[in-house]
Design a protein around this motif. Structure first.
Motif, PDB file in Angstrom:
ATOM      1  N   PRO A  46      89.524 115.606  42.015  1.00 29.69           N
ATOM      2  CA  PRO A  46      90.426 115.313  40.797  1.00 29.69           C
ATOM      3  C   PRO A  46      90.449 115.334  39.892  1.00 29.69           C
ATOM      4  N   ASN A  47      88.779 115.417  39.610  1.00 28.77           N
ATOM      5  CA  ASN A  47      88.190 114.941  38.109  1.00 28.77           C
ATOM      6  C   ASN A  47      88.813 115.706  36.650  1.00 28.77           C
ATOM      7  N   THR A  53      96.986 114.062  37.111  1.00 28.24           N
ATOM      8  CA  THR A  53      97.622 112.600  38.111  1.00 28.24           C
ATOM      9  C   THR A  53      98.552 112.519  38.674  1.00 28.24           C
ATOM     10  N   THR A  54      99.237 114.497  38.546  1.00 30.33           N
ATOM     11  CA  THR A  54     100.423 114.530  38.784  1.00 30.33           C
ATOM     12  C   THR A  54     100.621 115.870  39.975  1.00 30.33           C
ATOM     13  N   LEU A  78      94.642 113.836  44.432  1.00 30.43           N
ATOM     14  CA  LEU A  78      94.837 112.888  42.921  1.00 30.43           C
ATOM     15  C   LEU A  78      94.314 111.683  42.415  1.00 30.43           C
ATOM     16  N   TYR A  79      94.090 112.094  40.778  1.00 30.12           N
ATOM     17  CA  TYR A  79      93.391 110.933  40.323  1.00 30.12           C
ATOM     18  C   TYR A  79      93.980 109.545  40.402  1.00 30.12           C
ATOM     19  N   VAL A 100      94.061 110.085  47.373  1.00 24.92           N
ATOM     20  CA  VAL A 100      94.281 109.673  46.340  1.00 24.92           C
ATOM     21  C   VAL A 100      92.337 109.160  46.086  1.00 24.92           C
ATOM     22  N   LYS A 101      91.946 109.458  45.289  1.00 26.10           N
ATOM     23  CA  LYS A 101      90.602 109.470  44.309  1.00 26.10           C
ATOM     24  C   LYS A 101      90.725 108.522  43.458  1.00 26.10           C
ATOM     25  N   SER A 102      89.783 107.460  43.762  1.00 26.99           N
ATOM     26  CA  SER A 102      89.573 106.366  42.865  1.00 26.99           C
ATOM     27  C   SER A 102      88.439 106.216  41.890  1.00 26.99           C
ATOM     28  N   TYR A 103      88.494 106.399  40.866  1.00 24.46           N
ATOM     29  CA  TYR A 103      87.303 105.802  39.703  1.00 24.46           C
ATOM     30  C   TYR A 103      87.052 105.260  38.960  1.00 24.46           C
ATOM     31  N   PRO A 104      85.862 104.577  39.338  1.00 20.83           N
ATOM     32  CA  PRO A 104      86.371 102.833  38.546  1.00 20.83           C
ATOM     33  C   PRO A 104      85.830 103.472  37.235  1.00 20.83           C
ATOM     34  N   ALA A 105      86.161 102.874  35.472  1.00 27.76           N
ATOM     35  CA  ALA A 105      86.087 103.959  34.404  1.00 27.76           C
ATOM     36  C   ALA A 105      84.862 104.084  34.099  1.00 27.76           C
ATOM     37  N   GLY A 106      84.208 104.657  33.499  1.00 26.27           N
ATOM     38  CA  GLY A 106      82.694 104.985  32.876  1.00 26.27           C
ATOM     39  C   GLY A 106      81.807 105.022  33.838  1.00 26.27           C
TER      40      GLY A 106
END
Length: 308
Positions: A46-47, A53-54, A78-79, A100-106
Motif C-alpha cells: 500500500p505504499n 490508509t483508508t 492498508l498502510y 495491514v503493512k507496517s513501514y518504519p518511518a524513513g
C-alpha cells in the motif's frame, strides 16, 4: 524427479506475497505481466503516494487493478498510519481487506508516513488478532553510526517473537540471519523470499543500478542459505518477489540509484536459481520435489489465516 534434466515442469499458478504494482501509467504497464509470469494471486503493497490508509482508498485501488487485469486475485492491505484505528480494522475485515503493512518511518520507498513508535498501535494489533488479519512487518530500522542499514534487516521482526499475530516478514529474507529470525518465532510468523535474491550477490549490484534494490543482495553464503530455505521451508518461507518497478530512465539517478527490481518472470527465475544451486552443490537434487515447489510457490493457500 531429475530436476537438472527437466525441460518442462507443470506447476499450479503461483501466489506472490509481496508486490508493488504502483498506480497510473506504471501500473498499466506492469499489472498485465502478473499472469504472464505464472502468478494468479498477489498480495499488494500500500505504499503509494499518498499511502493507502483508508478502506475506500484500498477498494478503489483494487478496482483500478481489476480494470487492468481482471483475472488476478488481488489481496489488499492498508498502510499502518495514525489514522488506522480498531474501527478501521473492523471495517477493513468486513470489506475483504487481508492485512495491514507496517513501514518504519524513513527506511524505504514512500515510507515517510510510517511508524515512529508502535505503542500507540497496540489496540489496533489487538483488534487485528480478533479479526484474524495479517500484520506485515517491514523488518528494517534506520541506520545508526554503528550499524549500516544493510545490516539492520530482521531486527524489527525479532521484536515480534511474542506476538500472537500472523506476520509476514517483509522486506523479504535476504540473509541467513533473517531466516533464523523467522524460525525463532512462533508458527504464525512466516517469511518471504524473492526470486532475485536467489541469484544476485553484492558484486552484481555494486556497479549495476539495474541489479540494485533494497534490501540489497548480500554474500554468496546468504544467497545459498536462501536457496536451502526454499527447498527446506517446512511451510515457513514462500515466494514474495518484492517486485518494485521504476522508470528505466530514472533507475540510474544523478545522486542515487532507484531501489527496486521488477521480477515479472519470478517462477522461471526461482527454478533457474535452484538448477544452478544443484550444480554448485548447495542443494541436493533429491531435495527438490513437486510438493515442495508447490508449497513455496503457493504458500498463501497454506499460511494465510482464515482460509477454509
Amino acid at each position: 524427479m531429475e530436476f537438472t534434466k527437466l525441460t518442462e515442469l507443470e506447476l499450479p499458478a503461483a501466489f506472490d506475497a509481496h508486490v508493488h504494482l504502483r498506480d497510473g501509467e506504471m501500473s498499466q504497464l506492469v499489472t498485465p505481466t502478473i499472469r504472464q509470469g505464472g502468478v494468479n494471486q498477489v498480495y499488494v503493497m500500500p505504499n503509494l503516494v499518498p499511502p493507502v490508509t483508508t478502506v475506500q482508498q484500498c477498494l478503489e485501488y483494487r478496482d483500478r487493478l481489476k480494470a487492468i487485469e481482471p483475472n488476478v486475485d488481488y489481496l489488499m492491505s492498508l498502510y499502518l498510519h495514525e489514522s488506522i484505528t480498531p474501527d478501521v480494522v473492523r471495517e477493513a475485515k468486513k470489506a475483504g481487506i487481508t492485512g495491514v503493512k507496517s513501514y518504519p518511518a524513513g527506511v524505504t520507498t514512500n515510507s515517510s508516513s510510517g511508524v515512529i513508535s508502535y505503542e500507540a498501535f497496540y489496540p489496533v494489533f489487538a483488534e487485528m488478532e480478533k479479526q484474524n488479519m495479517i500484520l506485515n512487518l517491514h523488518g528494517e530500522v534506520p541506520s545508526t553510526p554503528s550499524h549500516a542499514k544493510v545490516e539492520k534487516e530482521g531486527l524489527l521482526l525479532l521484536s515480534s517473537t511474542q506476538s500472537p499475530l500472523f506476520c509476514l516478514h517483509s522486506p523479504p529474507c535476504t540473509k541467513a540471519a533473517a531466516l533464523a529470525a523467522v524460525r525463532a518465532c512462533g508458527p504464525t510468523v512466516a517469511g518471504t523470499i524473492t526470486a532475485h535474491h536467489l541469484s544476485l550477490v553484492i558484486d552484481d549490484w555494486a556497479g549495476d543500478p539495474f541489479c540494485f534494490c533494497k534490501p540489497v543482495a548480500k554474500t554468496p553464503e546468504d544467497r545459498d542459505a536462501l536457496l536451502q530455505a526454499v527447498v527446506r521451508s517446512e511451510g515457513r518461507f514462500f515466494l514474495g518477489t518484492d517486485s518494485a518497478p521504476h522508470d528505466q530512465g530514472k533507475k540510474r539517478g544523478r545522486t542515487r540509484w532507484r531501489r527496486g527490481i521488477y521480477a515479472g518472470d519470478a517462477v522461471g527465475y526461482v527454478l533457474d536459481a535452484l538448477e544452478k544451486g544443484v550444480a554448485r552443490g548447495v542443494v541436493r537434487e533429491e531435495e527438490i520435489s513437486l510438493e515442495g515447489l508447490e508449497g513455496f510457490f503457493g504458500g498463501g493457500e497454506e499460511v494465510l489465516p482464515g482460509e477454509e
